[in-house]
Design an enzyme around this catalytic site. Sequence first.
Site, PDB file in Angstrom:
ATOM      1  N   ASN A  26      96.497 101.134   5.484  1.00 31.47           N
ATOM      2  CA  ASN A  26      97.793 100.592   4.972  1.00 31.47           C
ATOM      3  C   ASN A  26      98.225  99.424   5.714  1.00 31.47           C
ATOM      4  OD1 ASN A  26      97.956 102.660   3.100  1.00 31.47           O
ATOM      5  ND2 ASN A  26      99.621 104.111   4.370  1.00 31.47           N
ATOM      6  N   PHE A  51      96.479  93.087  -4.153  1.00 34.08           N
ATOM      7  CA  PHE A  51      97.395  92.908  -3.013  1.00 34.08           C
ATOM      8  C   PHE A  51      97.623  91.762  -2.627  1.00 34.08           C
ATOM      9  CE2 PHE A  51      98.867  97.327  -1.989  1.00 34.08           C
ATOM     10  CZ  PHE A  51      98.039  98.042  -2.660  1.00 34.08           C
ATOM     11  N   LEU A  52      97.259  90.795  -3.745  1.00 32.31           N
ATOM     12  CA  LEU A  52      97.847  89.416  -3.445  1.00 32.31           C
ATOM     13  C   LEU A  52      98.911  89.015  -4.522  1.00 32.31           C
ATOM     14  CD1 LEU A  52      94.552  87.665  -2.559  1.00 32.31           C
ATOM     15  CD2 LEU A  52      96.373  88.199  -1.045  1.00 32.31           C
ATOM     16  N   THR A  89      99.744 111.786   6.604  1.00 28.25           N
ATOM     17  CA  THR A  89      99.376 110.833   7.521  1.00 28.25           C
ATOM     18  C   THR A  89     100.143 110.782   8.915  1.00 28.25           C
ATOM     19  OG1 THR A  89      99.372 109.067   5.545  1.00 28.25           O
ATOM     20  CG2 THR A  89      99.589 108.235   7.816  1.00 28.25           C
ATOM     21  N   LYS A 132     107.821 100.660  -7.264  1.00 28.69           N
ATOM     22  CA  LYS A 132     106.765 100.064  -8.144  1.00 28.69           C
ATOM     23  C   LYS A 132     106.559 100.901  -9.432  1.00 28.69           C
ATOM     24  CE  LYS A 132     102.782 102.922  -6.607  1.00 28.69           C
ATOM     25  NZ  LYS A 132     101.600 102.892  -5.975  1.00 28.69           N
ATOM     26  N   ASP A 156     105.348 125.441  -0.862  1.00 28.21           N
ATOM     27  CA  ASP A 156     106.675 124.591  -0.496  1.00 28.21           C
ATOM     28  C   ASP A 156     107.797 125.139  -0.075  1.00 28.21           C
ATOM     29  OD1 ASP A 156     107.017 121.330  -0.896  1.00 28.21           O
ATOM     30  OD2 ASP A 156     108.782 122.312  -0.229  1.00 28.21           O
ATOM     31  N   CYS A 215     105.187 104.679   2.247  1.00 29.30           N
ATOM     32  CA  CYS A 215     104.094 104.887   2.849  1.00 29.30           C
ATOM     33  C   CYS A 215     104.039 103.640   3.871  1.00 29.30           C
ATOM     34  CB  CYS A 215     102.787 104.825   2.303  1.00 29.30           C
ATOM     35  SG  CYS A 215     102.597 106.680   1.705  1.00 29.30           S
ATOM     36  N   LYS A 271      93.615 105.746   8.241  1.00 26.34           N
ATOM     37  CA  LYS A 271      94.528 105.606   7.356  1.00 26.34           C
ATOM     38  C   LYS A 271      95.885 104.737   7.853  1.00 26.34           C
ATOM     39  CE  LYS A 271      97.518 106.808   4.272  1.00 26.34           C
ATOM     40  NZ  LYS A 271      97.275 106.584   2.835  1.00 26.34           N
ATOM     41  N   VAL A 285     101.975 114.115  -2.722  1.00 25.32           N
ATOM     42  CA  VAL A 285     100.430 114.258  -2.286  1.00 25.32           C
ATOM     43  C   VAL A 285      99.903 115.677  -2.439  1.00 25.32           C
ATOM     44  CG1 VAL A 285      98.851 114.265  -0.281  1.00 25.32           C
ATOM     45  CG2 VAL A 285     100.309 112.289  -0.769  1.00 25.32           C
TER      46      VAL A 285
HETATM   47  N1  LIG Z   1     103.312 109.751  -1.311  1.00 28.28           N
HETATM   48  C1  LIG Z   1     102.097 108.941  -1.548  1.00 28.28           C
HETATM   49  O1  LIG Z   1     101.725 108.128  -1.989  1.00 28.28           O
HETATM   50  C2  LIG Z   1     101.291 109.238  -0.023  1.00 28.28           C
HETATM   51  C3  LIG Z   1     100.070 108.809  -0.209  1.00 28.28           C
HETATM   52  C4  LIG Z   1      98.964 108.973   0.964  1.00 28.28           C
HETATM   53  C5  LIG Z   1      99.517 109.658   2.074  1.00 28.28           C
HETATM   54  N2  LIG Z   1     100.758 110.117   1.959  1.00 28.28           N
HETATM   55  C6  LIG Z   1     101.285 111.041   3.047  1.00 28.28           C
HETATM   56  O2  LIG Z   1     101.081 112.449   2.859  1.00 28.28           O
HETATM   57  C7  LIG Z   1     102.236 113.060   3.283  1.00 28.28           C
HETATM   58  C8  LIG Z   1     103.123 113.564   2.524  1.00 28.28           C
HETATM   59  O3  LIG Z   1     103.736 112.645   1.495  1.00 28.28           O
HETATM   60  P1  LIG Z   1     104.374 113.094   0.221  1.00 28.28           P
HETATM   61  O4  LIG Z   1     104.956 111.624  -0.431  1.00 28.28           O
HETATM   62  O5  LIG Z   1     103.811 113.998  -0.528  1.00 28.28           O
HETATM   63  O6  LIG Z   1     105.848 113.640   0.677  1.00 28.28           O
HETATM   64  P2  LIG Z   1     106.924 114.640  -0.067  1.00 28.28           P
HETATM   65  O7  LIG Z   1     108.407 114.512   0.719  1.00 28.28           O
HETATM   66  O8  LIG Z   1     107.007 114.138  -1.181  1.00 28.28           O
HETATM   67  O9  LIG Z   1     106.576 116.313   0.332  1.00 28.28           O
HETATM   68  C9  LIG Z   1     106.577 116.820   1.195  1.00 28.28           C
HETATM   69  C10 LIG Z   1     106.650 118.458   0.938  1.00 28.28           C
HETATM   70  O10 LIG Z   1     106.432 119.357   2.125  1.00 28.28           O
HETATM   71  C11 LIG Z   1     107.350 120.291   2.039  1.00 28.28           C
HETATM   72  N3  LIG Z   1     107.591 120.841   3.321  1.00 28.28           N
HETATM   73  C12 LIG Z   1     107.916 120.510   4.734  1.00 28.28           C
HETATM   74  N4  LIG Z   1     107.794 121.166   5.452  1.00 28.28           N
HETATM   75  C13 LIG Z   1     107.211 122.415   5.073  1.00 28.28           C
HETATM   76  C14 LIG Z   1     106.469 123.727   5.553  1.00 28.28           C
HETATM   77  N5  LIG Z   1     106.729 123.738   6.636  1.00 28.28           N
HETATM   78  N6  LIG Z   1     106.170 124.484   4.706  1.00 28.28           N
HETATM   79  C15 LIG Z   1     106.117 124.331   3.365  1.00 28.28           C
HETATM   80  N7  LIG Z   1     106.426 123.002   2.834  1.00 28.28           N
HETATM   81  C16 LIG Z   1     106.847 122.167   3.675  1.00 28.28           C
HETATM   82  C17 LIG Z   1     108.638 119.514   1.588  1.00 28.28           C
HETATM   83  O11 LIG Z   1     109.613 120.332   1.121  1.00 28.28           O
HETATM   84  C18 LIG Z   1     107.977 118.629   0.731  1.00 28.28           C
HETATM   85  O12 LIG Z   1     108.191 118.818  -0.677  1.00 28.28           O
HETATM   86  C19 LIG Z   1     102.931 112.109   4.414  1.00 28.28           C
HETATM   87  O13 LIG Z   1     102.519 112.157   5.588  1.00 28.28           O
HETATM   88  C20 LIG Z   1     102.566 110.857   3.599  1.00 28.28           C
HETATM   89  O14 LIG Z   1     102.837 109.711   4.460  1.00 28.28           O
HETATM   90  C21 LIG Z   1     101.640 109.890   0.905  1.00 28.28           C
END
Ligand SMILES: NC(=O)c1ccc[n+]([C@@H]2O[C@H](COP(=O)([O-])OP(=O)(O)OC[C@H]3O[C@@H](n4cnc5c(N)ncnc54)[C@H](O)[C@@H]3O)[C@@H](O)[C@H]2O)c1
Length: 434
Positions: free
Chosen positions: A211, A252-253, A122, A324, A30, A263, A207, A11
């Site tokens: 989902n 989604f069907l 989220t 997926k 990061d 997620c 959100k 994200v």
């Molecule tokens: N992946 C998806 O499709 C998607 C879609 C919508 C929402 N979300 C939500 O978005 C959020 C992130 O999801 P994601 O899939 O990108 O996660 P991810 O695990 O791919 O990425 C999270 C990143 O945050 C970094 N991180 C953690 N603590 C940190 C800090 N203190 N300082 C700097 N970096 C830090 C981690 O090292 C990691 O690289 C979640 O809450 C998820 O539910 C994800």
Amino acid sequence: MRIAMVGSGYVGLVSGACLADFGHEVCCIDNDAAKIEPLRKGKMPIYEPGLADLVMSNVRQNRLSFSTDLAEPVRQAETVFIAVGTPSRRGDGHADLSYVYRAAREIGAAIDGFTVVVTKSTVPVGTGDEVERIIREVRPEADFAVVSNPEFLREGAAISDFKRPDRIVIGLEDSRAEHVMREVYRPLYLNQAPMLITNRRSSELTKYAANAFLATKIGFINEIADLCEQVGADVQDVARGIGLDNRIGRKFLHAGPGYGGSCFPKDTQALIKTAQDHGAPVRIVETVAATNDQRKRAMARRIIAACGGQVRGKTIALLGLTFKPNTDDMRESPAIAIVTALQDAGAKINAFDPVGMEQARLYLDRLHYCADPYACCEGAAALVIVTEWDAFRALDLTRVKSLLASPVLVDLRNIYDPAEVRRQGFEYASVGRR
Ligand SMILES: NC(=O)c1ccc[n+]([C@@H]2O[C@H](COP(=O)([O-])OP(=O)(O)OC[C@H]3O[C@@H](n4cnc5c(N)ncnc54)[C@H](O)[C@@H]3O)[C@@H](O)[C@H]2O)c1
């Protein structure tokens, strides 16, 4: 506008790159150097179609940079996004908010001047209040507003989803933040993307409700698929028949092996926990989550049945490991439960995935990874399609048949025509169809 993106995973990196492409000056942060170092050399830490080009073009135009250090980019930013992970907490299924709270503490220590802190992760209802409390505790004199702005992008189509969203949801308590958020998303506003401005708690809940609703649609059609098998109906026709009703919609069907990904499983669990804690249980979602869990292992039983009732000592060829297509994300992929159950039953697994094999090694043991779908089939008692990558949609079935030890095809994504596959001499099993 100067933007700091804390967390550069699926994200954060996509959002950061897209916001830079809108013309903002973005630093993606990061604390995992294994993500930031490759990015600085132009290598993407994740697979997402189109991402490398988008990142590189914005780096070249000096709008996108990367850092492992949060303090300086956050100090300079007018808007700081939190996009860290919120996985399921071990043991109880609540969202683990430790990454969010840690980020909030670090952000609180660094902000300078009026700053809008935006939670894109989220997070359960009320998290914004706690983020605000933490920042206030760290820096009592700081001038800031905490906003909720959940992300709805889908992996595999993340860039177009971010740039052409169905809606932008923004939850705020401090009206000063509204102007800033409108500026952040101004290019999308010009594209007429609907923007819903609401209070922070409504935004946070939106959100999870979204989902949970989508997961329910999948859970529903999967149960209808099971019923179709018992009564001789075809789930694809039934899905089309109901989906053409605008009140229901066609998306989604698709019946299959159950939802996975980073997620739906964790977000449905977190919603269930929040709802229980507030004395308003979401029983429909509880059932959807429970049936989905059982379904993944049930798919292994389906494969075993297709192999004549036992697989001990046999090799099974699996195509597709990611949850997926068009992503390398293995989190909660149905393949994990299917592989484990088949291995428990004594099978050996040959596997191929176009991009997911590197990630799969972190989740699955004792797999024989193959160079392509055909190498996978050699000597196998059955070929199983677990993930519907395009590359599996037009396999040379004559070649597949000649390589398999027995001509059994289990298509958990219904991508083949049963009559055609049987005409080619296969025993064919799919989902919700005869
Ligand atoms: N992946 C998806 O499709 C998607 C879609 C919508 C929402 N979300 C939500 O978005 C959020 C992130 O999801 P994601 O899939 O990108 O996660 P991810 O695990 O791919 O990425 C999270 C990143 O945050 C970094 N991180 C953690 N603590 C940190 C800090 N203190 N300082 C700097 N970096 C830090 C981690 O090292 C990691 O690289 C979640 O809450 C998820 O539910 C994800």
